[in-house]
Design an enzyme around this catalytic site. Structure first.
Site, short mmCIF file in Angstrom:
data_model
loop_
_atom_site.label_atom_id
_atom_site.label_comp_id
_atom_site.label_asym_id
_atom_site.label_seq_id
_atom_site.Cartn_x
_atom_site.Cartn_y
_atom_site.Cartn_z
N VAL A 222 0.84 -1.20 0.00
CA VAL A 222 0.00 0.00 0.00
C VAL A 222 0.88 1.25 0.00
O VAL A 222 1.84 1.34 0.75
CB VAL A 222 -0.93 0.01 1.24
CG1 VAL A 222 -1.72 1.31 1.33
CG2 VAL A 222 -1.87 -1.19 1.19
N CYS A 223 0.50 2.20 -0.85
CA CYS A 223 1.24 3.45 -0.95
C CYS A 223 0.32 4.61 -0.60
O CYS A 223 -0.47 5.06 -1.44
CB CYS A 223 1.79 3.60 -2.37
SG CYS A 223 2.75 5.10 -2.59
N ILE A 224 0.37 5.01 0.67
CA ILE A 224 -0.35 6.20 1.11
C ILE A 224 0.61 7.05 1.94
O ILE A 224 1.54 6.53 2.55
CB ILE A 224 -1.64 5.87 1.90
CG1 ILE A 224 -1.36 4.96 3.09
CG2 ILE A 224 -2.71 5.30 0.99
CD1 ILE A 224 -2.58 4.68 3.98
#
Length: 170
Positions: A90-92
């Protein structure tokens, strides 16, 4: 107290709290009862989104320096989304290392801060599923489909939801 034991105490406290007071949208536990640094999380696809009805398993791995450094979150279930790398990571913003963004895209206040908890991270992930950020995608193909071929994107997400349901009930 050394930072490692401080992090493990904090994680034990967060796990206890989530067990006693579950939060809508996800459930959390340990992958292995002997390792407080590796969690298994089940994310329920948010209502009124393409992911509704899905049961998406992920692993959250905490560094020994937690809470000074962010955990990594990786979907084990297939998830087709602009902000999820093809390998499931996940890329946040809040999972990015603390401090200034060397590319100037994010403010330091949007990145990891030690006040974040498993709950605040997972609320951000649920929000991400509801409202993808296609401005800085981790999965360029998914972002492109999201923008230009919404029907194709929707079919791929529906396939992921179906697979997640089958896996949850196996």
């Amino acid at each position: 107290m050394n930072p490692q034991s401080q992090g493990s105490l904090l994680l034990k406290s967060q796990l206890r709290s989530l067990t006693k007071n579950p939060v809508d949208g996800f459930s959390a536990g340990l992958v292995d009862d002997e390792d407080i640094y590796k969690w298994e999380i089940m994310v329920m696809g948010p209502p009124d989104t393409l992911y509704e009805g899905g049961f998406f398993k992920c692993h959250m791995t905490f560094p020994k320096e937690y809470p000074l450094r962010p955990p990594k979150l990786k979907f084990v279930s297939d998830v087709w989304h602009p902000n999820v790398h093809e390998d499931g990571e996940v890329c946040i913003s809040i999972l990015h290392e603390p401090g200034e963004d060397k590319w100037g895209y994010e403010k330091a206040s949007e990145r990891w801060l030690p006040i974040h908890t498993v709950e605040t991270i997972m609320i951000s992930v649920i929000s991400m599923l509801s409202d993808p950020n296609d401005e800085s995608p981790a999965n360029i193909d998914a972002a492109k489909e999201w923008r230009t071929q919404p029907d194709v994107f929707k079919k791929k997400v529906q396939r992921c939801v179906r697979r997640s349901q089958e896996a949850a009930f196996d």
